[in-house]
Design an enzyme around this catalytic site. Sequence first.
Site, PDB file in Angstrom:
ATOM      1  CE1 TYR A 113     -10.221  12.192 -27.153  1.00 20.70           C
ATOM      2  CE2 TYR A 113      -9.533  12.786 -29.001  1.00 20.70           C
ATOM      3  CZ  TYR A 113     -10.479  13.157 -28.252  1.00 20.70           C
ATOM      4  OH  TYR A 113     -11.203  13.596 -28.799  1.00 20.70           O
ATOM      5  N   GLY A 145     -20.186  23.360 -25.757  1.00 24.41           N
ATOM      6  CA  GLY A 145     -18.542  22.731 -25.737  1.00 24.41           C
ATOM      7  C   GLY A 145     -17.970  23.963 -27.449  1.00 24.41           C
ATOM      8  CB  ALA A 195     -27.459  15.655 -35.242  1.00 25.19           C
ATOM      9  CE1 TYR A 226      -7.580  18.648 -27.153  1.00 27.71           C
ATOM     10  CE2 TYR A 226      -7.551  16.523 -26.471  1.00 27.71           C
ATOM     11  CZ  TYR A 226      -6.993  17.638 -26.293  1.00 27.71           C
ATOM     12  OH  TYR A 226      -6.190  17.866 -24.989  1.00 27.71           O
TER      13      TYR A 226
END
Length: 404
Positions: free
Chosen positions: A243, A56, A116, A233
């Site tokens: 979202y 991405g 991570a 985003y």
Amino acid sequence: MSERVINPRSRGFLFLDSHPAGCERLVEDMWQAVPAPPSAPGGDGPVALVIGSSAGYGLAATIAGLARAGIRGIGVCFEKAPTERRTGTAGWYRTAATAGLARAHSRDMVFLNGDAFSNSTKDQVADLLAERFGGRLDYLIYSVAAPRRTDPDTGTTYASVLKPIGEPYRTKTLVFDDQGAPEVKEVETQPAEGDDIDQTVAVMGGTDWERWIDHLADRGLLADGFSTAALSYIGSPLTAAIYRQGTIGAAKAHLEATARTLDERLGKLVGGRAVTSVNGAAVTQSSTAIPGIALYVGLLRGVLGQALVPPIAQLAKLWDQLTGAHPLTLDDEGRVRLDTWELTDSVQAHVAERWKKATTDTIGQLADLDWFHAEVQRLYGFAVPGIDYTAPVETDVPWPDPTT
């Protein structure tokens, strides 16, 4: 040697295997799409750390940083190796291809495959920065999309959810059957309950980003003027309920609040900066899991065509702003906005009009389905021009050696 013919097999938007040659070609195409830098980088480039470098926008950040800003440094991602039964993940092959291009262009870029969120990965990165890159870090790009995170201090595992807040969310969504035929149908998602919001914020908010900064600062590894950006985003009003106004939106709001806190701290500590970068819509392995997003992106491409700005072009602009090639331009919330092409009133009005008309019978005239379906396949290395998918391909591709 493990050569075989790989055919695309999928369950919805999830593919069971990836194609090494297709992934390699995609990375090469992304590199070629990066605008040439104003001048060839001289000497050692800036040292950068990209967390979430294999897919991405994180992949775009890595490639654009290498090709445009001349970075060197470290990419961190979490991918699965090939086995006797399965190919490696697409990110495995993309990382191998990116490492190969970096070497070919004399960029010293190391890729680490690990969690991570863990302290051990942070330690490994800090050690590499100290030993290999002169003990300084100029830039950190944070682009992690994960379903869960384990807190390394408490051992608690948090799980993120894609849910609206307050009431059920009913929306149109786009799916494809086994033969690739499109269907527009309605789905309903129940609202967040219990600690769903807190869990999602714990995974996808700014907590781990801040932990990375703290860890590297404690080791004295942040260079003067150090800058960091977390990729985010906002999206369209058409998808806001699931979202930006949903659990993921709560996590993004936390990410942005973390940026403001870090910006103040870094300014005092090293004269540095922290920002979020709001990117435009794209077909990614993460976005296709969100109800309504596939339909929205297909319609957006139908409206914009070639004017839809791909991730690699957006991230080239971000690097220009971070490195000072162009002025750093922020909105009132302190965010870099790379999504303005998507959110103009005109574009959104045209997409909304098509959204209302979208049915299984009409979707072929309203959305660019050929492009969208191919983009989904290309996430896994399929449908890439110039690749012979009838030919056997080597699947046992090694991870880039971090010692070379």
